[in-house]
Design an enzyme around this catalytic site. Structure first.
Site, PDB file in Angstrom:
ATOM      1  N   TYR A 107     -12.834   6.486 -14.259  1.00 12.09           N
ATOM      2  CA  TYR A 107     -12.939   5.264 -13.449  1.00 12.09           C
ATOM      3  C   TYR A 107     -13.558   4.140 -14.283  1.00 12.09           C
ATOM      4  CZ  TYR A 107     -14.197   2.261  -9.473  1.00 12.09           C
ATOM      5  OH  TYR A 107     -14.327   1.205  -8.598  1.00 12.09           O
ATOM      6  N   ASN A 146      -5.513  -4.883  -6.562  1.00  9.87           N
ATOM      7  CA  ASN A 146      -6.764  -4.324  -6.063  1.00  9.87           C
ATOM      8  C   ASN A 146      -6.728  -2.824  -5.803  1.00  9.87           C
ATOM      9  OD1 ASN A 146      -9.310  -4.435  -4.254  1.00  9.87           O
ATOM     10  ND2 ASN A 146      -7.681  -3.804  -2.837  1.00  9.87           N
ATOM     11  N   ASP A 206       3.961   2.493  -4.368  1.00  3.80           N
ATOM     12  CA  ASP A 206       3.039   3.233  -5.224  1.00  3.80           C
ATOM     13  C   ASP A 206       2.872   2.369  -6.472  1.00  3.80           C
ATOM     14  OD1 ASP A 206       1.803   4.791  -7.121  1.00  3.80           O
ATOM     15  OD2 ASP A 206       2.949   6.601  -6.661  1.00  3.80           O
ATOM     16  N   VAL A 207       1.684   1.849  -6.674  1.00  9.87           N
ATOM     17  CA  VAL A 207       1.476   0.866  -7.752  1.00  9.87           C
ATOM     18  C   VAL A 207       1.582   1.454  -9.155  1.00  9.87           C
ATOM     19  CG1 VAL A 207       0.145  -0.839  -6.444  1.00  9.87           C
ATOM     20  CG2 VAL A 207      -1.045   1.097  -7.520  1.00  9.87           C
ATOM     21  N   ASP A 231       0.854  -1.191   0.000  1.00 10.67           N
ATOM     22  CA  ASP A 231       0.000   0.000   0.000  1.00 10.67           C
ATOM     23  C   ASP A 231       0.890   1.241   0.000  1.00 10.67           C
ATOM     24  OD1 ASP A 231      -3.296   0.141   1.012  1.00 10.67           O
ATOM     25  OD2 ASP A 231      -2.161   2.007   0.769  1.00 10.67           O
ATOM     26  N   THR A 290     -17.054   0.794   1.802  1.00  7.63           N
ATOM     27  CA  THR A 290     -15.633   1.010   2.153  1.00  7.63           C
ATOM     28  C   THR A 290     -15.381   2.516   2.200  1.00  7.63           C
ATOM     29  OG1 THR A 290     -14.834   1.179  -0.105  1.00  7.63           O
ATOM     30  CG2 THR A 290     -14.967  -1.046   0.814  1.00  7.63           C
ATOM     31  N   LYS A 315     -11.763   0.621 -15.536  1.00  6.78           N
ATOM     32  CA  LYS A 315     -12.219  -0.727 -15.152  1.00  6.78           C
ATOM     33  C   LYS A 315     -12.550  -1.569 -16.386  1.00  6.78           C
ATOM     34  CE  LYS A 315     -11.737  -0.147 -10.717  1.00  6.78           C
ATOM     35  NZ  LYS A 315     -10.663  -0.845  -9.994  1.00  6.78           N
TER      36      LYS A 315
HETATM   37  N1  NAD Z   1     -15.956   0.280  -2.811  1.00  3.58           N
HETATM   38  C1  NAD Z   1     -16.660   0.010  -3.903  1.00  3.58           C
HETATM   39  O1  NAD Z   1     -17.864   0.257  -3.979  1.00  3.58           O
HETATM   40  C2  NAD Z   1     -15.994  -0.657  -5.085  1.00  3.58           C
HETATM   41  C3  NAD Z   1     -16.814  -1.198  -6.084  1.00  3.58           C
HETATM   42  C4  NAD Z   1     -16.222  -1.801  -7.188  1.00  3.58           C
HETATM   43  C5  NAD Z   1     -14.835  -1.847  -7.278  1.00  3.58           C
HETATM   44  N2  NAD Z   1     -14.069  -1.303  -6.287  1.00  3.58           N
HETATM   45  C6  NAD Z   1     -12.626  -1.376  -6.438  1.00  3.58           C
HETATM   46  O2  NAD Z   1     -12.089  -2.118  -5.359  1.00  3.58           O
HETATM   47  C7  NAD Z   1     -10.736  -1.714  -5.125  1.00  3.58           C
HETATM   48  C8  NAD Z   1     -10.556  -1.407  -3.658  1.00  3.58           C
HETATM   49  O3  NAD Z   1     -11.445  -0.377  -3.309  1.00  3.58           O
HETATM   50  P1  NAD Z   1     -11.858  -0.045  -1.799  1.00  3.58           P
HETATM   51  O4  NAD Z   1     -13.282   0.356  -1.858  1.00  3.58           O
HETATM   52  O5  NAD Z   1     -11.437  -1.136  -0.898  1.00  3.58           O
HETATM   53  O6  NAD Z   1     -10.977   1.292  -1.586  1.00  3.58           O
HETATM   54  P2  NAD Z   1     -10.235   1.900  -0.300  1.00  3.58           P
HETATM   55  O7  NAD Z   1     -10.072   3.357  -0.599  1.00  3.58           O
HETATM   56  O8  NAD Z   1     -10.913   1.489   0.953  1.00  3.58           O
HETATM   57  O9  NAD Z   1      -8.807   1.181  -0.354  1.00  3.58           O
HETATM   58  C9  NAD Z   1      -7.924   1.390  -1.431  1.00  3.58           C
HETATM   59  C10 NAD Z   1      -6.499   1.203  -0.945  1.00  3.58           C
HETATM   60  O10 NAD Z   1      -5.629   1.404  -2.055  1.00  3.58           O
HETATM   61  C11 NAD Z   1      -4.534   2.177  -1.640  1.00  3.58           C
HETATM   62  N3  NAD Z   1      -3.976   2.924  -2.767  1.00  3.58           N
HETATM   63  C12 NAD Z   1      -4.510   3.981  -3.423  1.00  3.58           C
HETATM   64  N4  NAD Z   1      -3.656   4.431  -4.359  1.00  3.58           N
HETATM   65  C13 NAD Z   1      -2.548   3.631  -4.292  1.00  3.58           C
HETATM   66  C14 NAD Z   1      -1.312   3.607  -4.987  1.00  3.58           C
HETATM   67  N5  NAD Z   1      -1.033   4.500  -5.954  1.00  3.58           N
HETATM   68  N6  NAD Z   1      -0.423   2.663  -4.657  1.00  3.58           N
HETATM   69  C15 NAD Z   1      -0.665   1.754  -3.680  1.00  3.58           C
HETATM   70  N7  NAD Z   1      -1.825   1.746  -2.984  1.00  3.58           N
HETATM   71  C16 NAD Z   1      -2.742   2.668  -3.282  1.00  3.58           C
HETATM   72  C17 NAD Z   1      -5.095   3.122  -0.586  1.00  3.58           C
HETATM   73  O11 NAD Z   1      -4.080   3.655   0.252  1.00  3.58           O
HETATM   74  C18 NAD Z   1      -6.081   2.213   0.141  1.00  3.58           C
HETATM   75  O12 NAD Z   1      -5.467   1.540   1.228  1.00  3.58           O
HETATM   76  C19 NAD Z   1     -10.493  -0.515  -6.053  1.00  3.58           C
HETATM   77  O13 NAD Z   1      -9.835  -0.972  -7.221  1.00  3.58           O
HETATM   78  C20 NAD Z   1     -11.895  -0.051  -6.389  1.00  3.58           C
HETATM   79  O14 NAD Z   1     -11.957   0.632  -7.611  1.00  3.58           O
HETATM   80  C21 NAD Z   1     -14.619  -0.718  -5.190  1.00  3.58           C
END
Ligand code: NAD
Length: 255
Positions: free
Chosen positions: A154, A86, A59-60, A38, A189, A158
């Site tokens: 976004y 993720n 940083d991904v 992370d 989340t 995806k």
């Molecule tokens: N929450 C939703 O409704 C939802 C729905 C569909 C898809 N998603 C996808 O699920 C995944 C996780 O989402 P979430 O809701 O758990 O989000 P979240 O914000 O709770 O967690 C995301 C994590 O990614 C980390 N992150 C962000 N940018 C980064 C980078 N450049 N390098 C490394 N780490 C980084 C953040 O620090 C955080 O810990 C994402 O890809 C999101 O698009 C979420």
């Protein structure tokens, strides 16, 4: 808990929060050694400690850091069996195409799509060497459906994750590496809460379309991650695994 992932090594990007954190807990509970990657050091360290795993600050969007993440994993635990790619963002300045600037567009493409290219590239190399591995790329139900409450970059990012995943799944199938996309519906989340706190109407407009009548909890997505990571999904690759409360199948939803 069934220990389907005993002695497997799993790397989870964005493992400090939300779906990634719930998945770190679930994969560890099923026996995996977990590497939490992370950009947020505080959250990532706490997550890794809570599951007895390793934290790597990454940083991904940075290829060298991503390459080092998977190399460190192999050096520490001997293998990469599971890559859960993720990490993602959903910032408020990514909105209608008419108002979204090129900077917001590019930032979301980098974090959500380029990161999956980099993580898949550097994980699959190690997996092919051992003839085994499961890559899980987080897409979204918006890769499959259009939303009038637009987040244009976004959604496009995806869609890219989905198409790239299908191609990788087909390309590496006979080398023992499975690659699947996981497409959650809206999940409770910080990412979703941040977006909807600023715009309650946007939240209400979305909720009405979910047949199950609620947003998912991160643990419900983590259960799907564990399935895709384990040999229980051994005949699945190049798929789009929708865990969306029925949204993508709905025309009229129950009252
Ligand atoms: N929450 C939703 O409704 C939802 C729905 C569909 C898809 N998603 C996808 O699920 C995944 C996780 O989402 P979430 O809701 O758990 O989000 P979240 O914000 O709770 O967690 C995301 C994590 O990614 C980390 N992150 C962000 N940018 C980064 C980078 N450049 N390098 C490394 N780490 C980084 C953040 O620090 C955080 O810990 C994402 O890809 C999101 O698009 C979420």
């Amino acid at each position: 808990m069934v220990e389907r992932l005993q002695d497997r090594v799993a790397v989870i990007t964005g493992g400090g929060s939300g779906i990634g954190l719930a998945s770190a807990r679930r994969l560890a509970a099923e026996g995996a050694k977990v590497v939490v990657a992370d950009v947020d050091a505080e959250a990532g360290k706490a997550a890794a400690e809570s599951v007895g795993g390793l934290f790597v600050q990454v940083d991904v969007t940075d290829e060298e850091q991503v390459r080092a993440l998977f190399q460190t994993t192999v050096d520490t635990y001997g293998a990469v069996d599971v890559a859960f790619n993720n990490a993602g963002i959903s910032p408020p300045d990514d909105d209608s195409i008419l108002t979204t600037g090129i900077e917001a567009w590019r930032r979301v493409q980098e974090v959500n799509l380029t990161s999956v290219y980099l993580c898949s590239k550097h994980a699959i190399g190690h997996m092919v060497e051992r003839g085994r591995g499961s890559v899980i790329n987080t897409a979204s139900f918006v890769a499959t459906m259009g939303a009038a409450t637009s987040q244009i970059s976004y959604t496009a990012s995806k869609g890219g994750v989905l198409a790239m995943t299908r191609e990788l799944g087909v390309q590496f199938a006979r080398q023992g590496v499975r690659v699947n996309a996981l497409s959650p519906g809206p999940v409770n989340t910080p990412l979703l809460r941040e977006l909807f706190a600023k715009d309650p109407e946007r939240a209400a407009r979305r909720l009405v379309h979910v047949p199950l009548g609620r947003f998912a909890e991160p643990e419900e997505i983590a259960a799907a991650v564990a399935f895709l990571a384990s040999d229980d999904s051994s005949f699945m690759t190049a798929s789009n695994f929708l865990v969306d409360g029925g949204i993508s199948g709905a025309y009229v939803t129950p009252l």
